[in-house]
Design a protein around this motif. Sequence first.
Motif, PDB file in Angstrom:
ATOM      1  N   SER A 100       0.823  -1.224   0.000  1.00  0.00           N
ATOM      2  CA  SER A 100       0.000   0.000   0.000  1.00  0.00           C
ATOM      3  C   SER A 100       0.852   1.267   0.000  1.00  0.00           C
ATOM      4  O   SER A 100       0.318   2.364  -0.148  1.00  0.00           O
ATOM      5  N   ILE A 101       2.165   1.083   0.189  1.00  0.00           N
ATOM      6  CA  ILE A 101       3.066   2.237   0.309  1.00  0.00           C
ATOM      7  C   ILE A 101       4.269   2.006  -0.606  1.00  0.00           C
ATOM      8  O   ILE A 101       5.384   1.771  -0.136  1.00  0.00           O
ATOM      9  N   PRO A 102       4.065   2.042  -1.920  1.00  0.00           N
ATOM     10  CA  PRO A 102       5.139   1.658  -2.841  1.00  0.00           C
ATOM     11  C   PRO A 102       6.382   2.552  -2.726  1.00  0.00           C
ATOM     12  O   PRO A 102       6.258   3.741  -2.452  1.00  0.00           O
ATOM     13  N   HIS A 103       7.520   1.921  -2.949  1.00  0.00           N
ATOM     14  CA  HIS A 103       8.807   2.619  -3.031  1.00  0.00           C
ATOM     15  C   HIS A 103       9.276   3.249  -1.725  1.00  0.00           C
ATOM     16  O   HIS A 103      10.196   4.070  -1.744  1.00  0.00           O
ATOM     17  N   ILE A 104       8.634   2.898  -0.618  1.00  0.00           N
ATOM     18  CA  ILE A 104       9.144   3.392   0.663  1.00  0.00           C
ATOM     19  C   ILE A 104       9.511   2.181   1.503  1.00  0.00           C
ATOM     20  O   ILE A 104       8.736   1.236   1.609  1.00  0.00           O
ATOM     21  N   ARG A 105      10.720   2.215   2.042  1.00  0.00           N
ATOM     22  CA  ARG A 105      11.149   1.144   2.930  1.00  0.00           C
ATOM     23  C   ARG A 105      11.758   1.775   4.160  1.00  0.00           C
ATOM     24  O   ARG A 105      12.258   2.901   4.101  1.00  0.00           O
ATOM     25  N   GLY A 106      11.676   1.076   5.267  1.00  0.00           N
ATOM     26  CA  GLY A 106      12.267   1.646   6.472  1.00  0.00           C
ATOM     27  C   GLY A 106      12.407   0.606   7.562  1.00  0.00           C
ATOM     28  O   GLY A 106      11.688  -0.398   7.588  1.00  0.00           O
ATOM     29  N   ASP A 107      13.370   0.858   8.441  1.00  0.00           N
ATOM     30  CA  ASP A 107      13.634  -0.063   9.541  1.00  0.00           C
ATOM     31  C   ASP A 107      12.540   0.007  10.594  1.00  0.00           C
ATOM     32  O   ASP A 107      12.175   1.099  11.040  1.00  0.00           O
ATOM     33  N   LYS A 158      13.707   9.649   9.985  1.00  0.00           N
ATOM     34  CA  LYS A 158      13.320   8.893   8.805  1.00  0.00           C
ATOM     35  C   LYS A 158      11.890   9.270   8.384  1.00  0.00           C
ATOM     36  O   LYS A 158      11.587   9.432   7.208  1.00  0.00           O
ATOM     37  N   ARG A 159      11.030   9.446   9.379  1.00  0.00           N
ATOM     38  CA  ARG A 159       9.641   9.807   9.079  1.00  0.00           C
ATOM     39  C   ARG A 159       9.594  11.151   8.352  1.00  0.00           C
ATOM     40  O   ARG A 159       8.833  11.351   7.420  1.00  0.00           O
ATOM     41  N   GLN A 160      10.441  12.065   8.814  1.00  0.00           N
ATOM     42  CA  GLN A 160      10.547  13.373   8.166  1.00  0.00           C
ATOM     43  C   GLN A 160      10.987  13.198   6.708  1.00  0.00           C
ATOM     44  O   GLN A 160      10.463  13.843   5.809  1.00  0.00           O
ATOM     45  N   LEU A 161      11.939  12.285   6.502  1.00  0.00           N
ATOM     46  CA  LEU A 161      12.478  12.060   5.154  1.00  0.00           C
ATOM     47  C   LEU A 161      11.441  11.482   4.189  1.00  0.00           C
ATOM     48  O   LEU A 161      11.486  11.747   2.993  1.00  0.00           O
ATOM     49  N   VAL A 162      10.525  10.643   4.695  1.00  0.00           N
ATOM     50  CA  VAL A 162       9.568  10.000   3.791  1.00  0.00           C
ATOM     51  C   VAL A 162       8.251  10.775   3.674  1.00  0.00           C
ATOM     52  O   VAL A 162       7.395  10.416   2.870  1.00  0.00           O
ATOM     53  N   LYS A 163       8.110  11.830   4.483  1.00  0.00           N
ATOM     54  CA  LYS A 163       6.834  12.548   4.537  1.00  0.00           C
ATOM     55  C   LYS A 163       6.359  13.034   3.156  1.00  0.00           C
ATOM     56  O   LYS A 163       5.204  12.881   2.779  1.00  0.00           O
ATOM     57  N   ARG A 164       7.288  13.594   2.406  1.00  0.00           N
ATOM     58  CA  ARG A 164       6.922  14.137   1.096  1.00  0.00           C
ATOM     59  C   ARG A 164       6.463  13.026   0.145  1.00  0.00           C
ATOM     60  O   ARG A 164       5.483  13.159  -0.573  1.00  0.00           O
ATOM     61  N   LYS A 165       7.201  11.903   0.200  1.00  0.00           N
ATOM     62  CA  LYS A 165       6.839  10.744  -0.628  1.00  0.00           C
ATOM     63  C   LYS A 165       5.453  10.217  -0.263  1.00  0.00           C
ATOM     64  O   LYS A 165       4.673   9.848  -1.127  1.00  0.00           O
ATOM     65  N   LEU A 166       5.175  10.186   1.046  1.00  0.00           N
ATOM     66  CA  LEU A 166       3.862   9.715   1.499  1.00  0.00           C
ATOM     67  C   LEU A 166       2.759  10.635   0.991  1.00  0.00           C
ATOM     68  O   LEU A 166       1.705  10.185   0.552  1.00  0.00           O
ATOM     69  N   ASP A 167       3.020  11.943   1.044  1.00  0.00           N
ATOM     70  CA  ASP A 167       2.032  12.916   0.542  1.00  0.00           C
ATOM     71  C   ASP A 167       1.781  12.708  -0.949  1.00  0.00           C
ATOM     72  O   ASP A 167       0.657  12.839  -1.421  1.00  0.00           O
TER      73      ASP A 167
END
Length: 183
Positions: A100-107, A158-167
């Motif tokens: 549901s969240i393509p192209h985002i990966r995280g620990d 990390k959450r800050q880094l992916v925020k834009r991608k999530l938006d």
Amino acid sequence: MILPIYAYGQPVLKRKAAPVDLSAPGIEDFISHMWETMYHAAGVGLAAPQVGKSMRIFLVDTEQTMKEDDKKHGIKKAFINAEIIEEWGELWSYEEGCLSIPHIRGDVERWSHIAIRYTDLDGNEYEEDYEGINARVIQHEYDHIEGKLFTEYLKPLKRQLVKRKLDQIKKGKVEADYRLRYV
Ligand code: NI
């Protein structure tokens, strides 16, 4: 039938899913569509909310992640009306992703061991312990039926880094090899 996968931002992904009435018509077909959808998208797990149904069903196939001689350590099953009873052991970190969240990966840090209670399609009840990658995939999918996503566990930076991608995903500005649903 391959179902569209609901993308990050869809309210159904944030809802606690409802118990499944096994006598309701179409459950078996629905689960077989879920399997087909999961394999089409090359996933190791899929939960009903990800195909738009707020129901306590998820699938796991970790056999795919294991080497040929190690397949017996994998699991391939549907968990219906699951409840995680206990988590223990040690916290370990592993990089996760989500259909549901393509192209985002995280620990994500999770407990190494779990005990889970669930039923199969015939209503037989099971209580089992899992560890390692099996436990991790179950925990990730279980979170889906509790309305939780792995991105919520990411460390603040990390959450800050992916925020834009999530938006961007929320707005439908993302490509995947499978059909996504944004609205
Ligand atoms: Ni997921």
